[in-house]
Write a protein that holds these residues in place. Sequence first.
Motif, mmCIF file in Angstrom:
data_model
loop_
_atom_site.group_PDB
_atom_site.id
_atom_site.type_symbol
_atom_site.label_atom_id
_atom_site.label_comp_id
_atom_site.label_asym_id
_atom_site.label_seq_id
_atom_site.Cartn_x
_atom_site.Cartn_y
_atom_site.Cartn_z
ATOM 1 N N HIS A 153 24.270 26.590 54.542
ATOM 2 C CA HIS A 153 23.389 27.734 54.672
ATOM 3 C C HIS A 153 22.302 27.720 53.610
ATOM 4 C CE1 HIS A 153 26.539 29.063 51.837
ATOM 5 N NE2 HIS A 153 25.601 29.846 51.290
ATOM 6 N N ILE A 154 21.264 28.534 53.859
ATOM 7 C CA ILE A 154 20.108 28.632 52.963
ATOM 8 C C ILE A 154 19.749 30.099 52.818
ATOM 9 C CG2 ILE A 154 17.684 28.006 52.608
ATOM 10 C CD1 ILE A 154 18.172 25.580 54.446
ATOM 11 N N HIS A 155 19.484 30.545 51.584
ATOM 12 C CA HIS A 155 19.056 31.916 51.325
ATOM 13 C C HIS A 155 17.534 31.984 51.169
ATOM 14 C CE1 HIS A 155 23.015 33.754 50.729
ATOM 15 N NE2 HIS A 155 23.381 32.623 50.139
ATOM 16 N N ASN A 156 16.958 33.130 51.528
ATOM 17 C CA ASN A 156 15.515 33.307 51.385
ATOM 18 C C ASN A 156 15.124 33.902 50.035
ATOM 19 O OD1 ASN A 156 16.535 35.873 51.883
ATOM 20 N ND2 ASN A 156 14.732 36.544 53.040
ATOM 21 N N GLY A 157 16.057 33.960 49.120
ATOM 22 C CA GLY A 157 15.789 34.430 47.766
ATOM 23 C C GLY A 157 16.923 34.022 46.860
ATOM 24 N N PRO A 158 16.731 34.094 45.543
ATOM 25 C CA PRO A 158 17.799 33.716 44.618
ATOM 26 C C PRO A 158 19.011 34.633 44.766
ATOM 27 C CG PRO A 158 15.684 33.942 43.486
ATOM 28 C CD PRO A 158 15.505 34.531 44.848
ATOM 29 N N VAL A 159 20.193 34.049 44.685
ATOM 30 C CA VAL A 159 21.442 34.811 44.774
ATOM 31 C C VAL A 159 22.348 34.419 43.607
ATOM 32 C CG1 VAL A 159 23.477 35.333 46.165
ATOM 33 C CG2 VAL A 159 21.285 34.886 47.296
ATOM 34 N N PHE A 160 22.857 35.437 42.924
ATOM 35 C CA PHE A 160 23.858 35.225 41.885
ATOM 36 C C PHE A 160 25.172 35.805 42.383
ATOM 37 C CE2 PHE A 160 19.856 35.058 39.712
ATOM 38 C CZ PHE A 160 20.024 34.102 38.714
ATOM 39 N N TYR A 182 25.199 30.409 41.082
ATOM 40 C CA TYR A 182 23.787 30.667 41.385
ATOM 41 C C TYR A 182 23.387 29.845 42.599
ATOM 42 C CZ TYR A 182 18.688 30.102 40.872
ATOM 43 O OH TYR A 182 17.334 30.038 41.093
ATOM 44 N N GLU A 183 22.836 30.502 43.609
ATOM 45 C CA GLU A 183 22.329 29.830 44.799
ATOM 46 C C GLU A 183 20.811 30.006 44.819
ATOM 47 O OE1 GLU A 183 24.317 30.866 48.401
ATOM 48 O OE2 GLU A 183 26.313 30.772 47.514
ATOM 49 N N PRO A 184 20.052 28.951 44.502
ATOM 50 C CA PRO A 184 18.596 29.078 44.433
ATOM 51 C C PRO A 184 17.981 29.347 45.806
ATOM 52 C CG PRO A 184 19.383 27.085 43.312
ATOM 53 C CD PRO A 184 20.516 27.615 44.124
ATOM 54 N N PHE A 225 21.486 39.881 45.180
ATOM 55 C CA PHE A 225 20.348 39.325 45.885
ATOM 56 C C PHE A 225 19.066 39.862 45.258
ATOM 57 C CE2 PHE A 225 23.970 39.132 48.606
ATOM 58 C CZ PHE A 225 23.815 38.025 49.419
ATOM 59 N N LEU A 226 18.220 38.977 44.705
ATOM 60 C CA LEU A 226 16.956 39.368 44.096
ATOM 61 C C LEU A 226 15.879 39.388 45.179
ATOM 62 C CD1 LEU A 226 18.741 38.578 41.683
ATOM 63 C CD2 LEU A 226 16.714 37.581 40.609
ATOM 64 N N LEU A 227 15.262 40.544 45.386
ATOM 65 C CA LEU A 227 14.365 40.734 46.531
ATOM 66 C C LEU A 227 13.052 41.375 46.102
ATOM 67 C CD1 LEU A 227 17.060 42.210 48.927
ATOM 68 C CD2 LEU A 227 16.150 39.872 49.015
ATOM 69 N N ALA A 228 11.986 40.991 46.792
ATOM 70 C CA ALA A 228 10.694 41.653 46.640
ATOM 71 C C ALA A 228 10.638 42.854 47.579
ATOM 72 C CB ALA A 228 9.561 40.680 46.961
ATOM 73 N N ASP A 229 9.760 43.790 47.318
ATOM 74 C CA ASP A 229 9.607 44.942 48.201
ATOM 75 C C ASP A 229 9.305 44.486 49.620
ATOM 76 O OD1 ASP A 229 10.172 46.971 46.473
ATOM 77 O OD2 ASP A 229 8.091 47.357 45.903
#
Length: 253
Positions: free
Chosen positions: A181-188, A215-217, A238-242
């Motif tokens: 799988h792949i995330h669309n943002g950094p995940v700790f 950490y999943e970049p 999950f680090l997210l932008a607005d």
Amino acid sequence: MRISRAPRDSVSVSSELITGGARVEELAAPEGPSRTQVDSVRFAPGARTRWHRHPAGQVLVVTDGTGLVQRRGGKVEAIRTGDTVRIEAGEWHWHGAAPGGAMTHLAIEELPEDGRTAEFAEAVTDAEYKAGHGGDGGEQAEPPPLSRVIVMDQRLPEPLATQRVEIRQITIAPGYAAGLHIHNGPVFGSIETGSAVYQIEGEPETLLKPGDVFYEPEGVRIARFDAQEDGVTFLGYFLLADGLNADLVFPEA
């Protein structure tokens, strides 16, 4: 020379040997002329062995957390990451985790050629665990009231616009593999219970256990996040932008 690669299986310690929960992972077993046994044991908070003794003694090396150890007639001593405890042959003692957190140690001992193993006796009572035991009336060595430990210091890509953090508690059933799988943002992440095999594609596998972080970049292929036989529960940050929602893509290959 033979190299045993991680991850290795761990098993629950029998309730006949311990109060509370603990898991043991065999790292080295006696073989040929060598009589050395090496195990990694992880105690849940408050868990401890029964009173016991080893025919040839034992060495404990704390690799994570804070624990307690006591010899018969002595006071309860606090042990922390990096501490080493040498237990003499035939010395009655017990060891385990402190009340407020888990503890992992290596247990190293030489097994006699005659096949004798550790002798276990009565359980350590709550009163002994909390107040100490023995003729000198020693008091329990308490862990520090406040502890700050950096468990990860991860540099993030620049520039990275983060306006919010979404925290999810995620549980994966025993034996279930999350798959590529792949995330669309950094995940700790931080493991709460259970264990999982974690691998970024092209990098070595890691066995994650309670207290471990990962950490999943963003945009990187995560090859494995496979729950082991005890399942796994973890917190994901999950680090997210607005205006951006956490998204997960499962590529075919």
